[in-house]
Design a protein around this motif. Structure first.
Motif, PDB file in Angstrom:
ATOM      1  N   LEU A  71      12.078 -13.404   5.105  1.00 29.75           N
ATOM      2  CA  LEU A  71      13.092 -13.932   6.013  1.00 29.75           C
ATOM      3  C   LEU A  71      12.472 -14.272   7.369  1.00 29.75           C
ATOM      4  N   ASN A  72      11.643 -13.394   7.891  1.00 34.33           N
ATOM      5  CA  ASN A  72      10.980 -13.644   9.174  1.00 34.33           C
ATOM      6  C   ASN A  72      10.021 -14.824   9.079  1.00 34.33           C
ATOM      7  N   PHE A  73       9.324 -14.930   7.955  1.00 34.94           N
ATOM      8  CA  PHE A  73       8.394 -16.038   7.758  1.00 34.94           C
ATOM      9  C   PHE A  73       9.143 -17.368   7.774  1.00 34.94           C
ATOM     10  N   PHE A  74      10.273 -17.428   7.063  1.00 29.89           N
ATOM     11  CA  PHE A  74      11.052 -18.668   7.012  1.00 29.89           C
ATOM     12  C   PHE A  74      11.661 -18.994   8.373  1.00 29.89           C
ATOM     13  N   GLU A  75      12.029 -17.960   9.120  1.00 27.96           N
ATOM     14  CA  GLU A  75      12.588 -18.180  10.462  1.00 27.96           C
ATOM     15  C   GLU A  75      11.551 -18.832  11.370  1.00 27.96           C
ATOM     16  N   GLN A  76      10.314 -18.356  11.309  1.00 33.28           N
ATOM     17  CA  GLN A  76       9.248 -18.940  12.116  1.00 33.28           C
ATOM     18  C   GLN A  76       8.910 -20.351  11.639  1.00 33.28           C
TER      19      GLN A  76
END
Length: 236
Positions: A71-76
């Motif tokens: 989720l954090n990877f996709f947000e970035q």
């Protein structure tokens, strides 16, 4: 130069089955004088030589903090102007609807009933043929809010190529060091989460679209020992 990976026995088995099917219908549909019998007779030898094999049932689920990492990877990733795919929302909608990625990207605004919090899924995969196999599913959890947050750019809610989504997902897993996780595993994860939340198999089947509950139990649900321990059932 990297060597190309060879297809495994399960993949070759599918290829052999397709060859057999072509030979089976060749005479009636194409007027070719052929027979499937040589392929039928070769099956046992192919199995004995381990050149073909039945595909193994997948059991992979999201583990540890993999959900948060992805989720954090996709947000970035979405902060870059070149990114046009809403990876986070598609990732989450897959986990709340149990839909295949091809079904997610085929959802239409016309089929959304926001007041009743449900949506029609068209041409769902089915052993008897997907064309016309439409089912209506409830939009559980944050599904409806995710859908309503999408810009109306076309008739489709998520107007992207499903292959681009799965390719981006695999790149993310590789960069994060997450191994042996496929996008389709999210369908198993979603179904099992519903079971763990207390939904019956029959109720989950209305979401996943399964007609055979045995398949849902054996393939798409995997209750872990950790889940049972969390329930802390007192048998005394």
């Amino acid at each position: 130069m990297e060597s190309e990976s060879k297809p495994g026995p399960a993949t070759i088995s599918i290829d052999v089955s397709l060859i057999r099917k072509v030979l089976r219908v060749g005479k009636s549909l194409l007027g070719v004088n052929c027979s499937q019998q040589p392929v039928v007779e070769a099956y046992q030898a192919l199995y004995d030589l381990k050149l073909i094999a039945r595909s193994k049932a997948r059991k992979r689920r999201l583990e540890g903090n993999e959900y948060e990492l992805l989720l954090n990877f996709f947000e970035q990733k979405e902060k870059h102007r070149s990114t046009v795919i809403p990876y986070r929302d598609i990732f989450n909608i897959s986990l709340t609807t149990c839909l295949r990625i091809s079904e997610v990207t085929s959802l239409r605004w016309l089929d959304l009933n926001s007041s009743a919090s449900k949506i029609l899924v068209r041409d769902r995969k089915n052993p008897n043929g997907s064309e016309g196999n439409h089912t209506e599913i409830p939009l559980l959890g944050q599904s409806l809010s995710i859908i309503l947050a999408q810009p109306r750019q076309s008739e489709f809610i998520f107007p992207v190529n499903p292959r681009s989504v799965t390719a981006g997902f695999q790149r993310a897993c590789k960069k994060l060091g997450i191994t042996d996780l496929r996008y389709h595993d999210l369908r198993r994860e979603a179904a099992t989460r519903l079971i763990e939340l207390g939904y019956t198999v029959e109720e989950v089947a209305t979401v996943t679209g399964h007609k055979d509950l045995k398949i849902l139990w054996q393939v798409y649900t995997r209750i872990t020992p950790e889940h049972l321990l969390k329930k802390n059932i007192n048998f005394v």
